[in-house]
Motif scaffolding. Structure first.
Motif, short mmCIF file in Angstrom:
data_model
loop_
_atom_site.label_atom_id
_atom_site.label_comp_id
_atom_site.label_asym_id
_atom_site.label_seq_id
_atom_site.Cartn_x
_atom_site.Cartn_y
_atom_site.Cartn_z
N ASP A 63 0.83 -1.21 0.00
CA ASP A 63 0.00 0.00 0.00
C ASP A 63 0.87 1.25 0.00
N TYR A 64 1.93 1.22 0.79
CA TYR A 64 2.83 2.37 0.86
C TYR A 64 3.48 2.64 -0.49
N ARG A 110 2.10 2.05 -3.21
CA ARG A 110 0.96 2.35 -4.11
C ARG A 110 0.68 1.24 -5.12
N GLU A 124 6.49 -1.74 -11.33
CA GLU A 124 5.81 -2.45 -10.24
C GLU A 124 6.71 -3.54 -9.66
N ALA A 147 9.52 6.69 -4.61
CA ALA A 147 8.96 5.75 -3.63
C ALA A 147 10.05 5.24 -2.69
#
Length: 229
Positions: free
Chosen positions: A132-133, A135, A151, A188
């Motif tokens: 989740d962090y 995304r 990803e 990220a």
């Protein structure tokens, strides 16, 4: 009281071979990384960049000198002791994601946690939080082949920090990505470093990304020196 470095390379030298044919890669090299700090390692191929990362990650022993992780001297540790520190205190991210193809993104992040002794529910909860962090929580059930390159690398980063290490070592983590995806993945990674407080040494040829880190170092004549980009 001054902060202790998360990583310290103390007068590290690495020699391959012996006698007149010996090849000296690192010569009395020193480096310190502190909590919450991102450091770019920008160096041409053949200068010892991979050797430095391997020594910092306790994958390889220096010929001389010491490596300290969280203040712990690792020079005299057994292979088992070094493996224990590697599992608990160091996370690795490579240019290729090295995810296990037969497992989902969620399972790939759970794996190192379960090896460290967490229960399945505990590992699953943290893996979901990390996805989740990054995304990509909605992609947790997908296998690596079903994910985009960006990803896949975000899953690899999440796996590297799953056990809350002190130190993150990354070797060209965005090298296989297009510039836009590379910038997103690095953002990220940077946010994760800031939020968690770990220290990160990131080898990269991307000067734009290097600019965004706290400082840059290179390797010259076997020594680690600060540089400006």
């Amino acid at each position: 009281m001054a902060k202790k470095p998360v990583l310290e390379l103390a007068s590290v030298s690495r020699l391959y071979g012996s006698g007149d044919s010996a090849l000296s890669i690192l010569k009395n090299a020193g480096l310190k990384l502190y909590e919450g700090e991102t450091v770019a390692l920008v160096a041409p191929s053949g200068t010892g960049k991979s050797t430095l990362l391997h020594i910092a990650g306790l994958l390889e022993r220096p010929t001389e000198g010491d490596v300290l992780i969280g203040g712990t001297s690792c020079s005299s540790l057994s292979d088992e002791g070094r493996t224990t520190i590697r599992r608990s205190s160091i996370g690795f991210v490579y240019q290729f994601h090295h995810l296990l193809p037969e497992f989902s993104a969620l399972e790939n992040i759970m794996m190192p946690q379960m090896i460290a002794g967490l229960t399945i529910p505990e590992a699953k909860k943290r893996a979901k939080a990390l996805l989740d962090y990054m995304r990509i929580g909605h992609r947790g059930d997908h296998r690596p082949a079903e994910l985009s390159g960006g990803e896949q690398q975000r899953v690899a980063i999440a796996r590297a920090v799953a056990n809350a290490p002190l130190l993150l070592l990354a070797d060209e983590p965005t090298g296989n990505l297009d510039p836009e995806t590379a910038a997103y993945v690095f953002s990220a990674l940077e946010a994760l470093v800031r939020q968690s407080g770990l220290a990160a040494l990131i080898a990269t040829h991307n000067h734009d990304l290097a600019h965004r880190m706290d400082r840059c170092v290179t390797i010259a004549d076997g020594k680690v020196i600060d540089m400006k980009i």
